[in-house]
Design a protein around this motif. Structure first.
Motif, short mmCIF file in Angstrom:
data_model
loop_
_atom_site.label_atom_id
_atom_site.label_comp_id
_atom_site.label_asym_id
_atom_site.label_seq_id
_atom_site.Cartn_x
_atom_site.Cartn_y
_atom_site.Cartn_z
N PHE A 73 35.80 42.06 54.13
CA PHE A 73 36.85 40.36 53.09
C PHE A 73 36.74 39.57 53.50
O PHE A 73 37.97 38.81 53.07
N ALA A 116 41.97 39.59 49.75
CA ALA A 116 42.08 40.62 48.59
C ALA A 116 43.05 41.18 47.63
O ALA A 116 43.52 41.75 47.64
N ALA A 143 37.46 38.56 48.52
CA ALA A 143 37.16 39.47 47.26
C ALA A 143 37.73 39.72 45.86
O ALA A 143 39.14 40.58 46.04
N ILE A 166 30.00 39.46 45.09
CA ILE A 166 31.95 39.50 45.78
C ILE A 166 32.50 39.54 45.32
O ILE A 166 33.67 39.72 44.63
#
Length: 389
Positions: free
Chosen positions: A167, A171, A140, A116
């Motif tokens: 996540f 992110a 991520a 990831i």
């Protein structure tokens, strides 16, 4: 005999001029010939074509893990397994598993979740099990684009209401988010700093949450709201509307006005170039207020588009459908603006009041566009000007 011919052909191919190039240069040429990895299946199909040219190319492509940048369920299990076997590279990875069932995606996550940290684009389904949720609970950091949807097998009219903060809310490079038939926690950090937000049939969202998302995305350029249940929990103050100076594309399709009026009043987009609005059957009083008042912050855009396009078309059909359209932005006319409004159950007098208000407000009357009025006829039929009636 056939085996000997194949051997001779293979030896002849090895002496072809292109095979005298260094392997690194040939791999670089392959990379230039491939479509963008974001295309998913298309990328894999072209890579497969290169792979099948000859044994020498197949060997090089197999060894070049940087070329295996796409994991997709759209090209069959053998291609998928081949891609998964080459996940030892540190290059960006593009995931295309949107058509998977929950069981299939969870099984796949066991193999791709350790990577990831290098996902760059992801077209995935929302996990329905604790195991699947656990796999998506790590950050991520490279992710730029995310399309999240319900697993295959979900009923067409069934919205997956399981809001999972995937996540772990981290992110940082995420710019584009599309949510289809599922949902996220609307206060998730991954919905901050976006440039594109597309919400399609994704459950309910409060007006206050929507306005908060817009405040946290000052660089938002594209906003799509389609079939979203917006809960009215506050009354937006137009004087305190969020200024979205980079918002260039707005597209809204709703079945009723509940909440969407407050959302539209809660922001303005002075530099918008493309505006589309469509709704189903609404109450007459709500239509008039929405058309003449709620949309008023966007009147300058509509007026500018009409003056830029001499053949703006307005259709008021016998079924009381009010449809007005100016050509939308094209590659040839990068500076042009356009809009497309579709209102069902809109009486002609309201439609005409809207047009007069748009065209006359702020104008000096020195010039007027050639606006065509078509009543109950085909779009291509030549109409008459509404301005000299």
């Amino acid at each position: 005999m056939n085996l000997e011919l194949l051997t001779l052909k293979s030896q002849r191919n090895l002496h072809a001029p292109i095979h005298k190039l260094p392997t690194e240069l040939l791999i670089y040429i392959f990379r230039l010939s491939l479509p963008a990895p974001e295309t998913g299946p298309s990328y894999i199909q072209v890579l497969g074509t290169l792979f099948s040219v000859c044994t020498h190319w197949a060997t090089m492509i197999n060894a070049a893990t940087s070329l295996w940048a796409v994991v997709t369920t759209m090209c069959g299990p053998s291609v998928l397994e081949s891609s998964l076997a080459k996940l030892d590279s540190n290059c960006p990875l593009h995931i295309d598993c949107a058509s998977s069932s929950d069981e299939e995606f969870t099984h796949l996550l066991r193999k791709i979740s350790p990577h990831i940290h290098r996902w760059e684009t992801a077209d995935i389904v929302m996990p329905q099990t604790e195991e699947g949720s656990r796999y998506l609970s790590v950050p991520a950091p490279r992710l730029r684009r995310l399309h999240l949807q319900a697993p295959r097998g979900t009923a067409a009219n069934e919205v997956n209401s399981r809001a999972l903060d995937i996540f772990n809310g981290s992110a940082d490079r995420l710019e584009e988010v599309k949510v289809t038939w599922t949902c996220l926690p609307w206060d998730s950090p991954i919905l901050q700093g976006l440039k594109s937000l597309n919400l399609h049939c994704c459950g309910s969202i409060r007006v206050s949450s929507f306005i908060a998302i817009l405040k946290n995305c000052p660089d938002l350029a594209t906003l799509v709201i389609c079939g979203v249940d917006i809960v009215e929990d506050m009354e937006a103050d137009p004087s305190k509307a969020v200024s979205m100076t980079r918002l260039a594309n707005i597209e809204v399709a709703v079945e009723d006005l509940e909440g969407i009026g407050e959302v539209m009043s809660g922001f303005n987009a002075p530099n918008c170039k493309s505006f589309k609005f469509e709704y189903g059957t609404l109450e007459l009083g709500g239509i008039e207020d929405f058309i003449l008042n709620t949309l008023s912050p966007h009147f300058p855009l509509f007026r500018r588009a009409m003056f830029e396009h001499p053949k703006a078309v307005i259709n008021i059909s016998n079924r009381r459908v009010f449809h007005i359209q100016c050509p939308l932005e094209t590659h040839e006319e990068e500076q042009s603006v356009g809009f497309n409004l579709y209102f069902s159950e809109a009486p002609p007098d309201i439609a005409m009041a809207f047009l007069r208000q748009v065209l006359e407000e702020g104008g000096d009357g020195s010039c007027k566009p050639d606006v065509r009025l078509i009543i109950g006829r085909d779009w291509g039929t030549e109409g008459i000007s509404i301005l000299d009636e």
